[in-house]
Design a protein around this motif. Structure first.
Motif, mmCIF file in Angstrom:
data_model
loop_
_atom_site.group_PDB
_atom_site.id
_atom_site.type_symbol
_atom_site.label_atom_id
_atom_site.label_comp_id
_atom_site.label_asym_id
_atom_site.label_seq_id
_atom_site.Cartn_x
_atom_site.Cartn_y
_atom_site.Cartn_z
ATOM 1 N N TRP A 16 0.883 -1.168 0.000
ATOM 2 C CA TRP A 16 0.000 0.000 0.000
ATOM 3 C C TRP A 16 0.914 1.210 0.000
ATOM 4 N N VAL A 17 0.614 2.196 -0.819
ATOM 5 C CA VAL A 17 1.485 3.364 -0.905
ATOM 6 C C VAL A 17 0.730 4.651 -0.603
ATOM 7 N N SER A 18 1.486 5.681 -0.264
ATOM 8 C CA SER A 18 0.921 7.015 -0.077
ATOM 9 C C SER A 18 1.957 8.043 -0.505
ATOM 10 N N VAL A 69 1.275 -6.215 -6.624
ATOM 11 C CA VAL A 69 0.106 -6.627 -7.388
ATOM 12 C C VAL A 69 -0.140 -5.595 -8.485
ATOM 13 N N ASP A 70 -1.122 -5.847 -9.335
ATOM 14 C CA ASP A 70 -1.331 -4.972 -10.490
ATOM 15 C C ASP A 70 -2.029 -3.655 -10.185
ATOM 16 N N ALA A 71 -2.762 -3.561 -9.092
ATOM 17 C CA ALA A 71 -3.396 -2.303 -8.682
ATOM 18 C C ALA A 71 -3.019 -2.052 -7.228
ATOM 19 N N LEU A 72 -2.200 -1.030 -6.998
ATOM 20 C CA LEU A 72 -1.752 -0.739 -5.638
ATOM 21 C C LEU A 72 -2.753 0.182 -4.944
ATOM 22 N N TRP A 73 -3.005 -0.100 -3.673
ATOM 23 C CA TRP A 73 -3.843 0.776 -2.868
ATOM 24 C C TRP A 73 -3.059 2.055 -2.616
ATOM 25 N N GLN A 74 -3.682 3.186 -2.918
ATOM 26 C CA GLN A 74 -3.001 4.467 -2.835
ATOM 27 C C GLN A 74 -3.825 5.435 -1.997
ATOM 28 N N GLY A 75 -4.312 5.006 -0.886
ATOM 29 C CA GLY A 75 -4.987 5.876 0.048
ATOM 30 C C GLY A 75 -6.264 6.518 -0.451
ATOM 31 N N LEU A 79 -5.502 9.825 -8.168
ATOM 32 C CA LEU A 79 -4.428 9.321 -9.017
ATOM 33 C C LEU A 79 -4.219 7.851 -8.679
ATOM 34 N N LYS A 80 -4.413 6.978 -9.684
ATOM 35 C CA LYS A 80 -4.263 5.545 -9.446
ATOM 36 C C LYS A 80 -2.817 5.119 -9.673
ATOM 37 N N VAL A 81 -2.447 3.951 -9.120
ATOM 38 C CA VAL A 81 -1.145 3.346 -9.361
ATOM 39 C C VAL A 81 -1.391 1.932 -9.848
ATOM 40 N N TYR A 82 -1.191 1.725 -11.157
ATOM 41 C CA TYR A 82 -1.414 0.430 -11.791
ATOM 42 C C TYR A 82 -0.106 -0.054 -12.419
ATOM 43 N N SER A 83 0.013 -1.364 -12.544
ATOM 44 C CA SER A 83 1.191 -1.926 -13.212
ATOM 45 C C SER A 83 1.161 -1.563 -14.698
ATOM 46 N N GLU A 84 2.328 -1.543 -15.301
ATOM 47 C CA GLU A 84 2.410 -1.280 -16.741
ATOM 48 C C GLU A 84 1.612 -2.317 -17.515
ATOM 49 N N ARG A 85 1.670 -3.568 -17.068
ATOM 50 C CA ARG A 85 0.948 -4.628 -17.795
ATOM 51 C C ARG A 85 -0.562 -4.449 -17.669
ATOM 52 N N MET A 86 -1.050 -3.966 -16.518
ATOM 53 C CA MET A 86 -2.480 -3.712 -16.376
ATOM 54 C C MET A 86 -2.906 -2.558 -17.284
ATOM 55 N N CYS A 87 -2.101 -1.522 -17.358
ATOM 56 C CA CYS A 87 -2.421 -0.389 -18.242
ATOM 57 C C CYS A 87 -2.468 -0.851 -19.694
ATOM 58 N N ALA A 88 -1.584 -1.758 -20.069
ATOM 59 C CA ALA A 88 -1.591 -2.278 -21.442
ATOM 60 C C ALA A 88 -2.895 -3.018 -21.735
ATOM 61 N N VAL A 89 -3.376 -3.795 -20.766
ATOM 62 C CA VAL A 89 -4.642 -4.504 -20.952
ATOM 63 C C VAL A 89 -5.787 -3.494 -21.063
ATOM 64 N N LEU A 90 -5.830 -2.503 -20.191
ATOM 65 C CA LEU A 90 -6.892 -1.495 -20.224
ATOM 66 C C LEU A 90 -6.895 -0.757 -21.562
ATOM 67 N N GLU A 91 -5.713 -0.367 -22.018
ATOM 68 C CA GLU A 91 -5.622 0.364 -23.283
ATOM 69 C C GLU A 91 -5.959 -0.522 -24.478
ATOM 70 N N SER A 92 -5.721 -1.824 -24.366
ATOM 71 C CA SER A 92 -6.087 -2.741 -25.455
ATOM 72 C C SER A 92 -7.606 -2.831 -25.611
ATOM 73 N N CYS A 93 -8.327 -2.422 -24.565
ATOM 74 C CA CYS A 93 -9.800 -2.397 -24.589
ATOM 75 C C CYS A 93 -10.317 -0.993 -24.915
ATOM 76 N N SER A 94 -9.465 -0.154 -25.474
ATOM 77 C CA SER A 94 -9.801 1.219 -25.883
ATOM 78 C C SER A 94 -10.015 2.189 -24.728
ATOM 79 N N ALA A 95 -9.465 1.901 -23.562
ATOM 80 C CA ALA A 95 -9.543 2.849 -22.449
ATOM 81 C C ALA A 95 -8.689 4.069 -22.771
ATOM 82 N N ARG A 96 -9.218 5.237 -22.472
ATOM 83 C CA ARG A 96 -8.464 6.479 -22.654
ATOM 84 C C ARG A 96 -7.883 6.866 -21.304
#
Length: 174
Positions: A16-18, A69-75, A79-96
């Motif tokens: 968990w980060v802050s 893990v792929d989505a870190l708890w950030q208090g 502003l979210k903190v996601y893994s690069e690989r999770m962002c790649a999956v989200l963007e592959s689904c046309s997420a902006r």
């Protein structure tokens, strides 16, 4: 269309980060010399909105989990903190998404690599968008297609729950 709310699972063994930095106050709201509250500037503008302060993410003081893990708890900030690989999956689904490298440090100061700071859409119901219309919090709404892609890719550290609408927070649900 089916909608789901996505948040970091925040298991006790997960990292968990802050926000942290040399000028961060022990208590209270951290403001930049410009008078802006850092967490608000980051939730609306991302890192470019906080150019006059040294800041980074550190493990939360009262929490000792270390598992990456792929989505870190950030208090709960926008502003979210996601893994690069999770962002790649989200963007592959046309997420902006707007993304920036996340400066995350272990307690000993060594870097944690492979993460991005993320801002999602807030005004239209795209495949990944805020649970509130017009502002960000620690959760996002995702489409059924995104949910399937995340599960298929084996993403870790996610809490995904069914949502009653595209902007469930507008309905006081989440």
């Amino acid at each position: 269309m089916d909608w789901y709310v996505l948040a970091p699972a925040a298991a006790t063994r997960d990292l968990w980060v802050s926000l942290a930095g040399p000028t961060a106050p022990e208590y209270g709201v951290w403001t930049a010399p410009s008078g802006k509250a850092l967490h608000e500037a980051l939730a609306t503008e991302g890192p470019p909105g906080v150019h006059d302060v040294e800041w980074y993410f550190m493990p939360q003081r009262e929490h000792y989990g270390k598992r990456l893990v792929d989505a870190l708890w950030q208090g709960g900030d926008g502003l979210k903190v996601y893994s690069e690989r999770m962002c790649a999956v989200l963007e592959s689904c046309s997420a902006r998404l707007q993304t920036w490298p996340a400066d995350i440090r272990h307690r000993n100061g060594s870097p944690v690599d492979g993460y991005l700071s993320v801002l999602e859409e807030v005004d239209s119901p795209g495949p990944v968008h805020s649970v509130f219309r017009g502002r960000r919090v620690g959760r996002v709404t995702i489409s059924g297609e995104v949910r399937t892609a995340l599960l298929h890719a084996g993403m870790t550290g996610l809490d995904i729950r069914e949502a009653p609408s595209a902007f469930p927070r507008d309905n006081h649900w989440v």
